[in-house]
Design a protein around this motif. Structure first.
Motif, PDB file in Angstrom:
ATOM      1  N   MET A 154      10.301 -21.895   3.291  1.00  0.00           N
ATOM      2  CA  MET A 154      11.595 -21.963   3.924  1.00  0.00           C
ATOM      3  C   MET A 154      11.400 -21.744   5.418  1.00  0.00           C
ATOM      4  O   MET A 154      10.468 -21.093   5.842  1.00  0.00           O
ATOM      5  CB  MET A 154      12.523 -20.887   3.365  1.00  0.00           C
ATOM      6  N   ASP A 155      12.326 -22.238   6.164  1.00  0.00           N
ATOM      7  CA  ASP A 155      12.268 -22.098   7.614  1.00  0.00           C
ATOM      8  C   ASP A 155      12.575 -20.660   8.010  1.00  0.00           C
ATOM      9  O   ASP A 155      13.618 -20.120   7.659  1.00  0.00           O
ATOM     10  CB  ASP A 155      13.283 -23.057   8.236  1.00  0.00           C
ATOM     11  N   LYS A 156      11.677 -20.024   8.764  1.00  0.00           N
ATOM     12  CA  LYS A 156      11.853 -18.620   9.133  1.00  0.00           C
ATOM     13  C   LYS A 156      12.882 -18.426  10.234  1.00  0.00           C
ATOM     14  O   LYS A 156      13.181 -17.299  10.600  1.00  0.00           O
ATOM     15  CB  LYS A 156      10.510 -18.027   9.547  1.00  0.00           C
ATOM     16  N   ASP A 157      13.429 -19.511  10.769  1.00  0.00           N
ATOM     17  CA  ASP A 157      14.458 -19.407  11.806  1.00  0.00           C
ATOM     18  C   ASP A 157      15.862 -19.313  11.222  1.00  0.00           C
ATOM     19  O   ASP A 157      16.840 -19.329  11.955  1.00  0.00           O
ATOM     20  CB  ASP A 157      14.381 -20.597  12.755  1.00  0.00           C
ATOM     21  N   TYR A 158      15.964 -19.249   9.915  1.00  0.00           N
ATOM     22  CA  TYR A 158      17.271 -19.205   9.257  1.00  0.00           C
ATOM     23  C   TYR A 158      17.361 -18.014   8.318  1.00  0.00           C
ATOM     24  O   TYR A 158      16.364 -17.517   7.817  1.00  0.00           O
ATOM     25  CB  TYR A 158      17.518 -20.493   8.466  1.00  0.00           C
ATOM     26  N   TYR A 159      18.598 -17.575   8.088  1.00  0.00           N
ATOM     27  CA  TYR A 159      18.884 -16.512   7.128  1.00  0.00           C
ATOM     28  C   TYR A 159      19.667 -17.132   5.978  1.00  0.00           C
ATOM     29  O   TYR A 159      20.546 -17.970   6.183  1.00  0.00           O
ATOM     30  CB  TYR A 159      19.732 -15.409   7.764  1.00  0.00           C
ATOM     31  N   TYR A 160      19.360 -16.701   4.778  1.00  0.00           N
ATOM     32  CA  TYR A 160      20.050 -17.164   3.580  1.00  0.00           C
ATOM     33  C   TYR A 160      20.848 -15.992   3.048  1.00  0.00           C
ATOM     34  O   TYR A 160      20.283 -14.968   2.674  1.00  0.00           O
ATOM     35  CB  TYR A 160      19.031 -17.679   2.556  1.00  0.00           C
ATOM     36  N   ILE A 161      22.172 -16.146   3.022  1.00  0.00           N
ATOM     37  CA  ILE A 161      23.056 -15.034   2.694  1.00  0.00           C
ATOM     38  C   ILE A 161      24.004 -15.447   1.568  1.00  0.00           C
ATOM     39  O   ILE A 161      24.599 -16.526   1.598  1.00  0.00           O
ATOM     40  CB  ILE A 161      23.868 -14.611   3.935  1.00  0.00           C
ATOM     41  N   GLU A 162      24.147 -14.560   0.587  1.00  0.00           N
ATOM     42  CA  GLU A 162      25.103 -14.810  -0.493  1.00  0.00           C
ATOM     43  C   GLU A 162      26.515 -14.816   0.081  1.00  0.00           C
ATOM     44  O   GLU A 162      26.910 -13.915   0.817  1.00  0.00           O
ATOM     45  CB  GLU A 162      25.000 -13.728  -1.561  1.00  0.00           C
ATOM     46  N   LEU A 163      27.263 -15.845  -0.246  1.00  0.00           N
ATOM     47  CA  LEU A 163      28.655 -15.953   0.185  1.00  0.00           C
ATOM     48  C   LEU A 163      29.533 -15.420  -0.936  1.00  0.00           C
ATOM     49  O   LEU A 163      29.556 -15.961  -2.031  1.00  0.00           O
ATOM     50  CB  LEU A 163      29.006 -17.414   0.484  1.00  0.00           C
ATOM     51  N   PHE A 164      30.227 -14.348  -0.654  1.00  0.00           N
ATOM     52  CA  PHE A 164      31.085 -13.730  -1.672  1.00  0.00           C
ATOM     53  C   PHE A 164      32.526 -13.815  -1.188  1.00  0.00           C
ATOM     54  O   PHE A 164      32.895 -13.141  -0.232  1.00  0.00           O
ATOM     55  CB  PHE A 164      30.681 -12.273  -1.889  1.00  0.00           C
ATOM     56  N   PRO A 165      33.331 -14.669  -1.802  1.00  0.00           N
ATOM     57  CA  PRO A 165      34.707 -14.845  -1.334  1.00  0.00           C
ATOM     58  C   PRO A 165      35.565 -13.608  -1.596  1.00  0.00           C
ATOM     59  O   PRO A 165      35.751 -13.217  -2.739  1.00  0.00           O
ATOM     60  CB  PRO A 165      35.206 -16.047  -2.134  1.00  0.00           C
ATOM     61  N   SER A 166      36.051 -12.995  -0.562  1.00  0.00           N
ATOM     62  CA  SER A 166      36.833 -11.767  -0.701  1.00  0.00           C
ATOM     63  C   SER A 166      38.228 -12.029  -1.268  1.00  0.00           C
ATOM     64  O   SER A 166      38.864 -11.122  -1.768  1.00  0.00           O
ATOM     65  CB  SER A 166      36.942 -11.052   0.643  1.00  0.00           C
ATOM     66  N   PHE A 167      38.696 -13.273  -1.184  1.00  0.00           N
ATOM     67  CA  PHE A 167      40.041 -13.575  -1.672  1.00  0.00           C
ATOM     68  C   PHE A 167      40.088 -13.824  -3.176  1.00  0.00           C
ATOM     69  O   PHE A 167      41.158 -13.940  -3.754  1.00  0.00           O
ATOM     70  CB  PHE A 167      40.626 -14.791  -0.931  1.00  0.00           C
ATOM     71  N   LEU A 168      38.943 -13.889  -3.840  1.00  0.00           N
ATOM     72  CA  LEU A 168      38.905 -14.080  -5.284  1.00  0.00           C
ATOM     73  C   LEU A 168      38.663 -12.755  -5.985  1.00  0.00           C
ATOM     74  O   LEU A 168      37.928 -11.906  -5.497  1.00  0.00           O
ATOM     75  CB  LEU A 168      37.789 -15.053  -5.673  1.00  0.00           C
TER      76      LEU A 168
END
Length: 107
Positions: free
Chosen positions: A1-15
């Motif tokens: 994976m490209d080390k210039d990026y962050y992979y973050i879990e998207l957790f919808p707060s409205f659900l």
């Protein structure tokens, strides 16, 4: 994976994460962010087995991921028995599946 990026879990707060429909209502699960915090893309839906639940499960039991930045990102969904491997930033094109041992100590 490209080390210039962050992979973050998207957790919808409205659900409501306790709702049975939660997994079918969530859009993409992972966001790709650059070093400045700008979202570049998002990807990965929950597997069909979670989207079609007929009973409640604990949210923390839905998936596990790898943490080593020197290797491809790996995400496992025990409910589907698959490990997904993402080799580059164009993740939607770089998915490989392999089975999870059903008698794994981790799952």
């Amino acid at each position: 994976m490209d080390k210039d990026y962050y992979y973050i879990e998207l957790f919808p707060s409205f659900l409501n994460h306790n709702a049975l429909e939660f997994y079918s209502e969530v859009d993409e699960l992972v966001g790709v962010f650059d070093k400045n915090g700008k979202m570049e893309s998002k990807f990965l839906n929950y597997p069909k087995e979670l989207k079609e639940l007929e009973f409640h499960i604990k949210p923390y039991q839905t998936f596990a991921q790898s943490y080593n930045p020197d290797y491809p990102l790996k995400i496992a969904f025990p409910v589907s028995g698959n490990v997904l491997e993402f080799k580059d930033i164009s993740v939607s094109k770089g998915i490989e599946y392999s089975g999870i041992p059903r008698k794994s100590r981790f799952f």
